[in-house]
Design an enzyme around this catalytic site. Structure first.
Site, PDB file in Angstrom:
ATOM      1  N   LYS A   1       0.835  -1.206   0.000  1.00 59.69           N
ATOM      2  CA  LYS A   1       0.000   0.000   0.000  1.00 59.69           C
ATOM      3  C   LYS A   1       0.869   1.255   0.000  1.00 59.69           C
ATOM      4  O   LYS A   1       0.603   2.218  -0.719  1.00 59.69           O
ATOM      5  CB  LYS A   1      -0.961  -0.027   1.198  1.00 59.69           C
ATOM      6  CG  LYS A   1      -2.040  -1.095   1.041  1.00 59.69           C
ATOM      7  CD  LYS A   1      -2.918  -1.299   2.270  1.00 59.69           C
ATOM      8  CE  LYS A   1      -3.844  -2.508   2.011  1.00 59.69           C
ATOM      9  NZ  LYS A   1      -4.815  -2.756   3.091  1.00 59.69           N
TER      10      LYS A   1
ATOM     11  N   GLN B   1      -5.068  -1.719   9.467  1.00 58.19           N
ATOM     12  CA  GLN B   1      -4.933  -3.037   8.836  1.00 58.19           C
ATOM     13  C   GLN B   1      -5.453  -4.136   9.761  1.00 58.19           C
ATOM     14  O   GLN B   1      -5.114  -4.171  10.945  1.00 58.19           O
ATOM     15  CB  GLN B   1      -3.451  -3.282   8.468  1.00 58.19           C
ATOM     16  CG  GLN B   1      -3.195  -4.538   7.655  1.00 58.19           C
ATOM     17  CD  GLN B   1      -3.714  -4.458   6.217  1.00 58.19           C
ATOM     18  OE1 GLN B   1      -3.951  -3.380   5.677  1.00 58.19           O
ATOM     19  NE2 GLN B   1      -3.901  -5.610   5.589  1.00 58.19           N
TER      20      GLN B   1
ATOM     21  N   ASP C   1     -11.311   2.385   3.635  1.00 57.27           N
ATOM     22  CA  ASP C   1     -11.540   0.935   3.567  1.00 57.27           C
ATOM     23  C   ASP C   1     -13.017   0.616   3.352  1.00 57.27           C
ATOM     24  O   ASP C   1     -13.353  -0.518   3.011  1.00 57.27           O
ATOM     25  CB  ASP C   1     -11.110   0.276   4.892  1.00 57.27           C
ATOM     26  CG  ASP C   1      -9.756  -0.408   4.814  1.00 57.27           C
ATOM     27  OD1 ASP C   1      -9.356  -0.792   3.706  1.00 57.27           O
ATOM     28  OD2 ASP C   1      -9.123  -0.566   5.879  1.00 57.27           O
TER      29      ASP C   1
END
Ligand code: L34
Length: 297
Positions: A52, A96, A119
């Site tokens: 990422k 995460q 997200d």
């Protein structure tokens, strides 16, 4: 059989994003800024977050990685989230997953300002996605739809079987595949650990989206001739012949299934890179306030 090249498509999209960013910067706007919180040292999470950060560079984004050890408290994480929510320079951020067991994942997700939730995990964004409103669509489902779209896979009226019912893949991808848009408009069945006659159900499918995390679960006898197979699994399995000591395996028995398919995604190089680039797209949407209007002070 055509191999769906997620790596190539994701590289193309990153180039498209980088061009947009350079125009923004030339116009005097700031670079999009994505922050990521990573807890602990899980090998998979480390790799995904590193990918990422790399993708941010490639797209011309600013990125910030905030790391904590496994022992971090929920309060410390919530404090960091509050700081990121309040930081006007940060357009979007992610935490995460998975998190250590002592942390309440749902509480963390709900603490994120939904306008920065790139997200798409916050209940507001999940709800908006479910009823077809503009929102941050979570990255893996978004990436899967993009692959189907770029390869012109017909989904309208087709039977789509989703294997797995997780909040981050199974549920949202099922919701998107049934909606009245393209790709979508499919007749969707979601199978999970309690499903009876799973093999029979899969054999009827024009499209199978496998997101169980069980290596090699989808075997050739479960697949109809000409089906499209999307493999979301990326499990690390021991492999003494590799320097790393492991290799990645998808949820599909690729070697035996591939010859029967119209289209199939490989692992690695299929859905994974699309997850990363979809996060970049959401970050760009956040930076440009395309989902939610800019906060007024
Ligand atoms: N908060 N947690 C949050 N957001 C996410 O979007 C994720 N996910 C999933 C796990 N936890 C998360 C990811 O980032 C899965 N995931 C993810 C991201 C990238 C890749 C795989 C899963 C990926 O880059 N896969 C490469 C191989 C990488 C390797 O060598 O291990 C591929 O080609 O499939």
């Amino acid at each position: 059989m055509q191999l769906i090249d997620g790596k190539k498509i994701s590289d193309d999209i990153k180039d498209e994003i980088a061009k947009v960013v350079e125009t923004m910067v030339a116009d005097g706007q700031k670079r999009p800024h994505l922050a990521a919180i990573l807890v602990g040292h899980d090998g998979g999470s480390e790799t995904y977050v590193a990918n990422k950060v790399k993708a941010c560079e490639r797209c011309g984004f600013k990125s910030t990685l905030i790391r904590f050890e496994d022992e971090v408290t929920e309060e410390e994480l919530l404090k960091t989230i509050a700081d990121l929510n309040a930081d006007p320079d940060v357009d979007g951020f992610i935490v995460q997953l998975p998190l250590p067991r002592h942390i309440n994942e749902q509480r963390i997700i709900e603490a994120i300002d939904h306008r920065k939730d790139v997200d798409g995990f916050h209940p507001i964004n999940v709800g908006r996605m479910s009823i077809g409103l503009p929102t941050f669509v979570s990255a893996t489902p978004y990436g899967i739809l993009e692959l189907l779209s770029r390869y012109n896979v017909e989904t309208r009226g087709k039977r789509c079987v989703v294997l797995g019912r997780s909040n981050i893949v199974g549920k949202p991808v099922a919701m998107l595949m049934m909606q009245k848009h393209q790709p979508g408009d499919a007749t969707v069945t979601v199978c999970h650990s309690a499903t009876e006659n799973l093999k029979e159900i899969c054999r009827e499918a024009d499209i199978i989206i496998a997101a169980l995390g069980v290596p090699g679960f989808v075997t050739a006898d479960m697949v109809k001739e000409g089906a499209t197979i999307i493999d979301v699994g990326t499990t690390r399995v021991p492999d003494a012949t590799r320097k790393s000591g492991f290799r990645l395996r998808g949820d599909v028995d690729f070697d035996n299934v591939a010859p029967k398919c119209s289209f199939i995604t490989p692992v690695p190089g299929g859905v994974g890179p699309m997850t990363i680039v979809s996060l970049m797209r959401n970050t760009l949407l956040a930076a440009r306030h395309e989902i939610y209007p800019a906060a007024t002070k």
